[in-house]
Scaffold this active site. Structure first.
Site, PDB file in Angstrom:
ATOM      1  N   ASP A  23       0.868  -1.160   0.000  1.00 49.06           N
ATOM      2  CA  ASP A  23       0.000   0.000   0.000  1.00 49.06           C
ATOM      3  C   ASP A  23       0.923   1.234   0.000  1.00 49.06           C
ATOM      4  O   ASP A  23       2.110   1.121   0.334  1.00 49.06           O
ATOM      5  CB  ASP A  23      -0.858  -0.050   1.273  1.00 49.06           C
ATOM      6  CG  ASP A  23      -1.575   1.249   1.537  1.00 49.06           C
ATOM      7  OD1 ASP A  23      -2.265   1.737   0.633  1.00 49.06           O
ATOM      8  OD2 ASP A  23      -1.418   1.793   2.660  1.00 49.06           O
ATOM      9  N   ASP A  56      -0.200   5.146   0.923  1.00 53.09           N
ATOM     10  CA  ASP A  56      -0.481   6.101   2.006  1.00 53.09           C
ATOM     11  C   ASP A  56      -0.447   5.432   3.387  1.00 53.09           C
ATOM     12  O   ASP A  56      -1.143   4.452   3.624  1.00 53.09           O
ATOM     13  CB  ASP A  56      -1.865   6.739   1.824  1.00 53.09           C
ATOM     14  CG  ASP A  56      -1.963   7.646   0.599  1.00 53.09           C
ATOM     15  OD1 ASP A  56      -0.938   7.911  -0.056  1.00 53.09           O
ATOM     16  OD2 ASP A  56      -3.094   8.103   0.308  1.00 53.09           O
TER      17      ASP A  56
HETATM   18 MG   LIG Z   1      -2.833   3.100   3.476  1.00 56.59          MG
END
Ligand SMILES: [Mg+2]
Length: 168
Positions: free
Chosen positions: A10, A12
């Site tokens: 991922d 962010d």
């Molecule tokens: Mg995230």
């Protein structure tokens, strides 16, 4: 300890401490090779353990994939183009980058298809590192899930190794 065939990240709050749809205003430029500054002077770089982890995976021939649900894909793409690890844009470390809102099962299936790794995915040779528990649904397609819970430093060395141990 054995590495998995592919590691999925991922973006962010896993690789960097911001939501790129909330915190970043284009245009951005490099403050330093490993740090950007946006149009309001906000500076961003990767969490401290991340560059070393990405280099380690690259050195060991592990396939690296990014999977982001951000609604502002164009901003995330700017970030991975500008932020460098050893003077190489981080986007060049990713064998595949997957985008779009909705379940990451789709992101990961697409990446496996694109890279010819569908069998490896089904065999449990993928790991996703992610700070959002809802993305645990990738278990349903054979991808292991490592939840980055209660971390102020996103993907830490400790959590990275926890994932490797579970895989081994
Ligand atoms: Mg995230």
């Amino acid at each position: 300890m054995k590495y998995p065939k592919a590691v999925v990240f991922d973006l962010d709050y896993t690789l960097w401490p911001c939501w790129c749809d909330v915190h970043i205003e284009l245009p951005i430029k490099n403050h330093r090779p490993d740090e950007i500054v946006d149009s309001y002077g906000y500076k961003l770089k990767l969490y401290k353990d991340v560059p070393g982890i990405i280099k380690e995976l690259k050195d060991n021939g592990v396939t690296i994939i990014s999977a982001s649900r951000t609604p502002t894909v164009h901003i995330a793409k700017e970030l991975i183009s500008h932020i460098k690890i050893d003077n190489i844009p981080m986007k060049d470390y990713f064998h595949s980058s997957q985008w779009g809102t909705g379940s990451k099962t789709r992101h990961i299936k697409n990446a496996a298809k694109e890279l010819g790794l569908e069998k490896e995915l089904a065999n449990g040779e993928f790991i996703l590192y992610d700070d959002e528990y809802r993305n645990k649904d990738v278990n349903s397609i054979g991808c292991k899930f490592v939840y980055l819970r209660d971390t102020d430093y996103g993907l830490t060395r400790e959590l990275f190794e926890k994932g490797l141990k579970e895989y081994n």
